[in-house]
Design an enzyme around this catalytic site. Structure first.
Site, short mmCIF file in Angstrom:
data_model
loop_
_atom_site.label_atom_id
_atom_site.label_comp_id
_atom_site.label_asym_id
_atom_site.label_seq_id
_atom_site.Cartn_x
_atom_site.Cartn_y
_atom_site.Cartn_z
N ASP A 34 41.33 36.38 38.52
CA ASP A 34 40.84 37.67 38.24
C ASP A 34 41.33 38.63 39.33
OD1 ASP A 34 39.14 36.40 40.52
OD2 ASP A 34 37.60 37.71 39.77
N SER A 76 37.37 33.64 37.57
CA SER A 76 37.91 33.76 38.57
C SER A 76 39.04 32.68 38.78
CB SER A 76 37.04 33.63 39.89
OG SER A 76 37.93 33.77 40.95
N ASP A 97 41.27 39.00 42.54
CA ASP A 97 40.58 39.49 43.89
C ASP A 97 41.24 38.54 45.30
OD1 ASP A 97 39.29 36.94 43.01
OD2 ASP A 97 37.40 37.74 43.38
N ASP A 149 44.65 34.72 42.26
CA ASP A 149 43.97 33.78 41.31
C ASP A 149 43.70 34.71 40.06
OD1 ASP A 149 42.08 35.73 42.28
OD2 ASP A 149 40.32 34.54 42.12
MG MG Z 1 38.73 35.39 42.05
#
Ligand code: MG
Length: 460
Positions: A245, A100, A247, A243
């Site tokens: 990744d 992440s 999400d 961020d």
């Molecule tokens: Mg994330």
């Protein structure tokens, strides 16, 4: 309590906490667990932009293949894209290799259930139990899984997002967006999505690079200095940051002012519940009261949960919520899927701006303002429960405390706001949150409760 899986899957420094052996055995345990549910599980696997991805992805895949699962490798994708294709293609599970927003030396392994949601605690515990007891089995040679690659994930995901918003309306506006993907996995989706929404895009750090040369991966105010500066300089409508990744979504208004996750959650929640009145919105107990204010104004109801996006997602499903999310910019839209999704969040915000025909700063200014203060306090794990009990004992009869809530830690509702004492699940600390309408009251309460908790920790 789980030992490998934390709040966000398995995460650690590569080849220190997290090496190939662990990933291989996790794959074996995961595959064996899946085979108790389905005879021949189909598992999608993908990764973010980190340098150690191939090492971890191939090790997890090897374990899964050995345990008799078929692998569909979708390559570099945002976490929500992997979640979406697991649901849409009816796979039995998904694996995303990502850490992440953590620094580049980290990586992680995160599990996706057949419905596209993040693994529940129960599933993680079942896999961990097999991992630690060695209770996983590799199948006979002729039953080893098959491995295929598929490059259609990004397309399917973008089409999914476009099907939930008024594309023609957004296109007409010809919005100018400064896009900061932070060299993360979002680089593969956000530029394409914005183009399909008719936007002019000024890109910042939109090339995937696991060393994160552009900025630190977490979209905090400090890390987004370039974006904050570029939006007004280029006369853009807004800035959009993700961020690592992709999400979580963070926005910047046309003046270059950072919009907190609480504010964007409340803003989007306001417009969703204005259309769907008397509906339910779900969020963790750490979220600012500004969300509840705007939802109540639309005759809606906020349901509070423990901290953790899989919990929020599952409560949303059970309660038929129209919207939900976390104060860190992780927003969940059930019309697409039950997980945090930054690209979807951006599409929704553009739709709201297209309908309202007003600048973002004006919409944000209408969200009630609260002052929140967060602090950490060290406390040995074995003392935590007793400290919380003593706090309740001491506070329950004081006239300043209106209500005590135990959804996650201890939340004290006071005349002027609220105080939350939350034990960390992974570290020997308490997180303390204080929120009131103004800075003075927040500072005063923060000092008072810091003293109280310190005293209790010393005493028990
Ligand atoms: Mg994330």
């Amino acid at each position: 309590m789980t030992r490998l899986f934390g709040t966000n899957g398995i995460r650690g420094v590569v080849n220190k906490d997290l090496a190939g052996e662990l990933a291989l055995r996790i794959g074996g345990s995961w595959g064996t667990y899946l085979r108790t549910i389905v005879k021949r599980p189909k598992v999608a696997i993908g990764n973010d932009a980190r340098l150690s991805n191939t090492m971890l992805r191939s090790a997890v895949a090897s374990g899964l293949l050995g345990a008799g699962c078929d692998i569909i490798d979708v390559g570099l994708v945002p976490t929500p894209a992997l979640q979406y294709i697991v649901k849409m293609k009816h796979y039995d599970s998904g694996v995303i290799i990502t850490a992440s927003h953590n620094p580049p030396q980290f990586n992680g392994i995160k599990g996706v259930a057949a419905d596209g949601t993040e693994f529940s605690k129960e599933t993680e515990e079942a896999i961990e139990a097999r991992y630690f007891s060695g209770d996983y089995t590799y199948v006979p040679w002729a039953e080893v899984g098959t491995y295929t690659t598929w490059d259609g994930a990004i397309d399917l995901y973008i089409q999914g997002i476009l099907s939930t918003v008024d594309v023609a309306l957004i296109k007409k506006q010809r919005f100018h967006v400064v896009l900061d993907c932070g060299n993360g996995a979002g680089s593969l989706v956000a530029p394409l999505l914005l183009k399909q929404l008719g936007c002019t895009v000024t890109p910042l750090f939109c090339t995937p690079d696991g060393t994160f040369p552009g900025r630190n991966s977490e979209p905090t105010r400090e890390n987004l200095a370039t974006l904050l500066m570029t939006v007004p300089k280029r006369n853009a409508l807004l800035g959009f940051a993700q961020d690592g990744d992709a999400d979580r979504a963070i926005f910047v208004d046309e003046h270059g002012d950072y919009i907190s996750g609480d504010q964007s959650l409340s803003l989007i929640g306001k417009y969703i519940t204005r259309e769907k009145t008397e509906s339910i919105v779900v969020t963790p107990v750490t979220t600012s009261t500004c969300l509840e204010d705007v939802i109540k104004a639309n005759k809606g109801r906020v349901i509070y949960t423990k901290v953790g996006s899989p919990i929020v997602a599952r409560v949303m499903m059970a309660q038929h919520a129209v919207f939900g999310g976390e104060e860190n910019g992780g927003l969940i839209f059930p019309e697409l899927q039950y997980c945090r999704d930054s690209a979807m969040t951006c599409a929704k915000l553009l739709e709201i701006l297209a309908r309202e025909q007003r600048p973002l700063s004006e919409l944000v200014a209408e969200i009630p303002h609260y002052e929140m203060y967060k602090m950490k306090m060290r406390c040995p794990n074995e003392k935590k429960e007793q400290v919380m009990n003593e706090l309740i004992e001491e506070m329950k009869d004081t006239k300043d405390v209106l209500r005590i809530d135990r959804t996650d830690g201890v939340k004290l509702f006071l005349k002027k706001g609220w105080v939350l004492l939350r034990p960390s699940g992974t570290e020997p600390i308490f997180r303390i949150y204080v929120e009131t309408k103004n800075q003075q009251d927040t500072q005063r309460l923060a000092a008072t409760y810091k003293d109280i908790v310190e005293r209790l920790i010393a005493r028990v």
